[in-house]
Design a protein around this motif. Structure first.
Motif, PDB file in Angstrom:
ATOM      1  N   UNK A  20       0.785  -1.305   0.189  1.00  0.00           N
ATOM      2  CA  UNK A  20      -0.070   0.065  -0.097  1.00  0.00           C
ATOM      3  C   UNK A  20       1.006   1.140   0.184  1.00  0.00           C
ATOM      4  N   UNK A  21       2.047   1.227   0.933  1.00  0.00           N
ATOM      5  CA  UNK A  21       2.760   2.334   1.106  1.00  0.00           C
ATOM      6  C   UNK A  21       3.590   2.496  -0.169  1.00  0.00           C
ATOM      7  N   UNK A  22       3.868   1.485  -0.900  1.00  0.00           N
ATOM      8  CA  UNK A  22       4.729   1.695  -2.285  1.00  0.00           C
ATOM      9  C   UNK A  22       3.782   2.294  -3.349  1.00  0.00           C
ATOM     10  N   UNK A  23       2.327   1.912  -3.431  1.00  0.00           N
ATOM     11  CA  UNK A  23       1.511   2.333  -4.289  1.00  0.00           C
ATOM     12  C   UNK A  23       1.429   4.213  -3.887  1.00  0.00           C
ATOM     13  N   UNK A  24       1.109   4.226  -2.854  1.00  0.00           N
ATOM     14  CA  UNK A  24       0.960   5.660  -2.528  1.00  0.00           C
ATOM     15  C   UNK A  24       2.264   6.535  -2.836  1.00  0.00           C
ATOM     16  N   UNK A  25       3.411   5.935  -2.449  1.00  0.00           N
ATOM     17  CA  UNK A  25       4.585   6.671  -2.598  1.00  0.00           C
ATOM     18  C   UNK A  25       4.825   7.123  -4.145  1.00  0.00           C
ATOM     19  N   UNK A  26       4.354   6.064  -5.007  1.00  0.00           N
ATOM     20  CA  UNK A  26       5.132   5.986  -6.263  1.00  0.00           C
ATOM     21  C   UNK A  26       4.262   7.065  -6.949  1.00  0.00           C
ATOM     22  N   UNK A  27       2.925   7.028  -6.555  1.00  0.00           N
ATOM     23  CA  UNK A  27       2.020   8.327  -7.215  1.00  0.00           C
ATOM     24  C   UNK A  27       2.541   9.593  -6.787  1.00  0.00           C
ATOM     25  N   UNK A  28       2.536   9.649  -5.364  1.00  0.00           N
ATOM     26  CA  UNK A  28       2.981  11.206  -4.923  1.00  0.00           C
ATOM     27  C   UNK A  28       4.164  11.593  -5.603  1.00  0.00           C
ATOM     28  N   UNK A  29       5.271  10.700  -5.317  1.00  0.00           N
ATOM     29  CA  UNK A  29       6.473  10.970  -6.028  1.00  0.00           C
ATOM     30  C   UNK A  29       6.396  11.429  -7.466  1.00  0.00           C
ATOM     31  N   UNK A  30       5.726  10.759  -8.202  1.00  0.00           N
ATOM     32  CA  UNK A  30       5.535  11.243  -9.688  1.00  0.00           C
ATOM     33  C   UNK A  30       4.904  12.410  -9.686  1.00  0.00           C
ATOM     34  N   UNK A  31       3.660  12.569  -8.744  1.00  0.00           N
ATOM     35  CA  UNK A  31       3.280  14.005  -8.651  1.00  0.00           C
ATOM     36  C   UNK A  31       4.125  15.140  -8.484  1.00  0.00           C
ATOM     37  N   UNK A  32       4.835  14.906  -7.458  1.00  0.00           N
ATOM     38  CA  UNK A  32       5.834  16.031  -7.012  1.00  0.00           C
ATOM     39  C   UNK A  32       6.966  16.402  -7.740  1.00  0.00           C
TER      40      UNK A  32
END
Ligand code: FES
Length: 625
Positions: free
Chosen positions: A263-275
């Motif tokens: 779950x963390x990897x999913x959230x972090x991947x999306x947010x990293x790409x957004x940032x």
């Protein structure tokens, strides 16, 4: 243990695993997650692969004879014994979902409308402070100097953590004692100290769904939405529904941690790409609000979810403590505040509370029925005076899961079906207009309605003897061909089987029985409902008359229906931008009365009555002929 080299084709990706590993696990390790609705139990038949070379042991599992003859096996049942080459057909891959970000929700969600009468009072604020430089005679510590300035400027007692303190001396001096301090509104914790004029503050609103995860990036100074991103939840390789995930978390050593990390990897991947897309540093993101169902919240926080699944279905908590990003592993500023939406009880979780907040369920006089038909099927009935909620275990059939040719609502999904009652010929409406790949929820509903109207199935959902080559018998029973192999995007027939129809009828029956149970519990009739809010991507393509025709939704005037889109995400955005809204969410969680449908006979009686098209009591569906 023997190390084996596994080469996946056609990606030509190689990974090393120990002998005894399943192909499903190896594919996951290689970053090629396979569809695995049953979580590796060998029953869903989704993780189909072909061994091209090398030694494996095949245990069995549920795979149609035709595919076995063609040399296919199930990845979860294929054990690697030596170096192997494995072909993964495109349909077996858990493709990156094209998450519907621009949903067609008809409740406004521009910033002004999102906030409505709530004030813009984000989870954190940036305060500019002008400190006097220390001298030999004015020599208080850096912290005291900073907190005194904050007290003078804002009248609050700031809280300084050790992590902030460690960098404070340099931060203050490099900034020439003119600083921007990012402050958490909840507890006046100092989150960041930067040179004056540079203190930007951003926040993440996160909809942590069982199937998909959507993240919204907001500027906390002005409430502007900067961008959104979404992806499938990487936990999907452990099964499609919350029950498979709970089983994985509680019956496998390290299972809970695997799910937490996924779950963390999913959230972090999306947010990293957004940032990265918007030129924002992780350190500048100082708040996050997360809305997820009860199980998702437990799994993300690494809390044992075992007892949610066992009678009497008790979660570890319905309200979560104030958290920091560092504590849970979000890839943003480690001191950032993290608020996880409260749940109500059992399976009625934070996503529903977020939806109730966004749709102002508890603010008006009108009697509203809020329905979220996702992987579970939760609903809330009420108004400003009272709210009652239940979860009806509808299953993920309307998300296309567990249906032979089911898929999410994305390009290639059939969203509409027309069947000529004379010739049984079929016309399909496909999202994106190309060749069909499968059926999404609205296509499945349409299909059921049209099969019945054409007399191909009866009111119980059984296929009738109809003379058409589209109806055929297989080892598993009857199936109806909606698109021939030559017409589909993947060169295989698109069918709906007798088992699919039973599955869909059970799902729609559970939803309608849930609605009836709520109404009966408060002694109200359907006609008393002023509006019905349909939450989730499910509503994007839904034709209400078809949903009424199969008995999924009540037979009420179309103008009473409102599609609100991803209310879980919008509720999280609202709570991130407005502290009073967050406090109201906490109240909402406490205020909703939970109706446990497995207690007593009410739900079961309603469910059995709803296992017909549209219902055994036709008087409930006067517009359906
Ligand atoms: Fe392999 Fe379901 S059959 S994951």
């Amino acid at each position: 243990m023997n190390q084996c080299t596994v080469t996946f084709l056609p990606a030509n990706t190689t990974v090393k695993v120990t002998a005894g590993t399943t192909v499903l696990e190896a594919a996951q390790k290689a970053g090629l997650p396979l569809k695995s609705t049953c979580g590796g139990a060998g029953t869903c038949g989704r993780c189909i692969i072909k061994v091209r070379r090398g030694e494996v042991q095949v245990k069995g599992g549920h795979l149609p004879a035709k595919l076995k003859e063609d040399g296919y096996t199930l990845a979860c049942q294929t054990i690697i014994q030596g170096d192997v080459a494995i072909e993964i057909p495109a349909e077996s891959l858990l493709s990156k979902h094209q998450v519907l970000l621009q949903d067609k929700g008809r409740l406004q969600d521009g910033l002004t409308d999102l906030l409505g009468s709530y004030p813009l009072e984000a989870a954190c604020e940036v305060v500019t402070l002008h400190l006097a430089e220390p001298t030999l005679t004015e020599n208080t510590s850096d912290t005291s100097r900073l907190l005194a300035a904050l007290r003078k400027e804002k009248g609050v007692e700031g809280q300084v953590s050790l992590a902030l303190l460690q960098d404070l001396p340099e931060s203050l001096r490099q900034a020439g004692w003119q600083v921007d301090v990012t402050l958490a509104r909840a507890d006046n914790r100092l989150l960041r100290v930067t040179p004056a004029g540079s203190g930007r503050s951003f926040g993440l609103a996160i909809d942590l769904g069982t199937t998909t995860v959507v993240v919204s990036l907001l500027d906390l100074r002005n409430g502007r939405r900067i961008g959104q991103g979404g992806s499938y939840n990487r936990q999907a390789v452990y099964g499609d529904d919350v029950i498979s995930r709970i089983i994985h978390a509680t019956s496998n050593h390290g299972g809970l941690e695997e799910l937490r990390q996924a779950a963390l990897a999913t959230i972090n991947e999306i947010s990293n790409s957004l940032l990265a897309n918007h030129g924002i540093n992780q350190a500048e993101v100082t708040a996050a609000v997360i809305a997820g169902n009860t199980t998702m919240s437990h799994l993300l926080l690494g809390v044992n979810p075992k007892y949610i699944r066992l009678q009497p279905y008790i979660p570890a908590a319905t309200e979560w403590p104030a958290l920091t990003a560092g504590e849970i592993g979000l890839a943003i500023n480690p001191l950032a505040t993290v608020q996880v939406f409260p749940s109500v009880a059992s399976y009625v979780g934070g996503d529903i509370v977020a939806g109730a907040l966004f749709t102002r369920l508890a603010r008006g006089e009108e009697l509203t029925l809020f329905i979220d038909i996702g992987t579970n099927g939760e609903m809330v009935l009420g108004n400003k005076d009272w709210l009652i909620a239940c979860a009806c275990s509808a299953g993920p059939a309307f998300e296309g899961s567990g249906i032979t040719c089911g898929m999410r609502a994305m390009e290639g999904a059939v969203e509409g079906v027309t069947i000529d009652p004379e010739t049984c010929e079929v016309e399909l409406e496909v999202i994106g207009g190309g060749r069909p790949a499968g059926l999404c929820g609205s296509g499945l509903i349409d299909c059921l309605a049209k099969l019945r109207r054409a007399g191909i199935i009866d009111r119980t959902g059984n296929f009738q003897e109809v003379a058409t080559p589209r109806l055929r018998r297989t080892d598993e029973g009857y199936e109806f061909v909606l698109a021939w192999a030559a017409e589909s995007s993947h060169g295989k027939d698109i069918v709906i089987t007798a088992a699919d129809i039973k599955n869909l009828i059970r799902s729609k029956g559970a939803v309608f029985a849930g609605i009836q149970s709520l109404l009966k519990t408060v002694s109200l009739e359907l006609e008393a409902v002023d509006r019905i809010i349909i939450a989730g991507g499910f509503g994007n393509y839904l034709h209400v008359p078809n949903a009424v025709e199969i008995g999924l939704l009540p037979d009420l005037p179309a103008e009473k229906y409102v599609f609100a889109g991803n209310t879980s995400l919008k509720g999280a955005e609202l709570a991130l931008l407005s502290r009073p809204a967050w406090e109201e969410a906490l109240e909402l969680g406490r205020k909703m009365t939970y109706l446990e449908l497995s207690a007593g006979n009410l739900f079961m009686e309603e469910f059995v009555s709803a296992l017909f098209l549209p219902h055994t009591r036709l008087e409930l569906f006067p517009s359906v002929t």
